[in-house]
Design an enzyme around this catalytic site. Structure first.
Site, PDB file in Angstrom:
ATOM      1  N   GLU A  40       0.853  -1.192   0.000  1.00  0.00           N
ATOM      2  CA  GLU A  40       0.000   0.000   0.000  1.00  0.00           C
ATOM      3  C   GLU A  40       0.886   1.238   0.000  1.00  0.00           C
ATOM      4  OE1 GLU A  40      -2.892   0.542   3.103  1.00  0.00           O
ATOM      5  OE2 GLU A  40      -3.477   2.483   2.268  1.00  0.00           O
ATOM      6  N   ASP A 115      -2.120  12.174  -2.358  1.00  0.00           N
ATOM      7  CA  ASP A 115      -2.203  13.641  -2.245  1.00  0.00           C
ATOM      8  C   ASP A 115      -2.620  14.236  -3.589  1.00  0.00           C
ATOM      9  OD1 ASP A 115      -1.417  13.696   0.437  1.00  0.00           O
ATOM     10  OD2 ASP A 115       0.698  13.596  -0.108  1.00  0.00           O
ATOM     11  N   THR A 186     -12.564   5.615   4.101  1.00  0.00           N
ATOM     12  CA  THR A 186     -11.543   6.263   4.919  1.00  0.00           C
ATOM     13  C   THR A 186     -12.049   7.630   5.338  1.00  0.00           C
ATOM     14  OG1 THR A 186     -10.467   7.502   3.165  1.00  0.00           O
ATOM     15  CG2 THR A 186      -9.752   5.227   3.485  1.00  0.00           C
ATOM     16  N   GLU A 189     -12.101   9.917   2.486  1.00  0.00           N
ATOM     17  CA  GLU A 189     -13.232   9.670   1.603  1.00  0.00           C
ATOM     18  C   GLU A 189     -14.499  10.297   2.178  1.00  0.00           C
ATOM     19  OE1 GLU A 189     -13.491   5.654   0.545  1.00  0.00           O
ATOM     20  OE2 GLU A 189     -15.137   5.959  -0.856  1.00  0.00           O
TER      21      GLU A 189
END
Ligand SMILES: C[S@@+](CC[C@H](N)C(=O)[O-])C[C@H]1O[C@@H](n2cnc3c(N)ncnc32)[C@H](O)[C@@H]1O
Length: 207
Positions: A40, A115, A186, A189
């Site tokens: 990840e 980002d 998340t 999100e």
């Protein structure tokens, strides 16, 4: 950085962090077994990372994150849940891919809400560029997938264009992909959704 994050960095790194090295990583030495390995990129505070690793104990996960408080937070989560299949590297993900990951070694790459660098003059700082697509594609095993998600429409379009142009990758969908069920919500999100941003998933397979 909170005191808990600092304590985690000081006390838990030796156990749960992998130091950056200019040499290929040996997953067997890290995890004590041979299992599919998923990377990840930019794990943030590690909430998604931890949820995914917990839900899939047969797969090994390495989170890469540069931001020390995020690494501290993830170390605390790994320790709290005693996760044997999740480790973290605090370093630039591009260098980790270049130096530590052999070609064809990965069963998957996750890139969730990188980002966005919203200002046009900063777009060149965005991670998803042609060289990044080529690098990530090379590190995936044939048939393995790169899964990206973003709530920035123009970055989503950029990702779609860049990943579609990479010869080693093929789109698993006709454009943006349906959200894979293993990707939990998340904080970024939730914030994006509140701002009215639509979240786009992209799932590309290594040919
Ligand atoms: C907007 S946050 C998203 C975090 C997380 N994926 C999530 O969805 O909550 C992007 C993260 O990527 C990290 N990051 C940016 N560039 C990176 C790089 N080159 N290598 C590793 N991490 C990076 C940042 O420090 C930040 O934590």
């Amino acid at each position: 950085m909170t005191p808990a994050q600092r304590r985690a960095l000081e006390g838990l790194s030796a156990r749960y962090a992998i130091p950056f090295a200019e040499a290929p990583l040996d997953p067997l030495a890290v995890f004590g077994r041979k299992a599919p390995l998923v990377l990840e990129i930019g794990s943030g505070m590690g909430e998604t990372t931890t949820a995914i690793a917990k839900a899939d104990p047969a797969t090994d996960f390495i989170a890469i994150e540069v931001h020390a408080p995020g690494v501290g937070s993830l170390l605390n989560r790994i320790a709290a849940d005693q996760l044997a299949n999740l480790r973290v590297i605090q370093h630039d993900a591009v260098e980790v891919l270049q130096r530590m990951i052999p070609d064809g070694a990965l069963a998957g790459i996750h890139l969730f809400f990188p980002d966005p660098w919203p200002k046009k003059r900063h777009h060149k700082r965005r991670l998803v560029q042609p060289a990044f697509a080529a690098l990530t594609a090379r590190k995936l095993a044939p048939g393995a997938t790169l899964h990206a998600a973003t709530d920035w429409q123009d970055y989503a379009e950029q990702m779609l264009a860049v990943l579609s142009a990479e010869p080693l990758l093929e789109n698993t969908a006709a454009g943006f992909a349906p959200r894979p069920p293993q990707r939990p919500l998340t904080k970024f999100e939730r914030r994006g959704v509140k701002l009215g941003h639509e979240v786009r998933d992209l799932v590309f397979r290594r040919r």
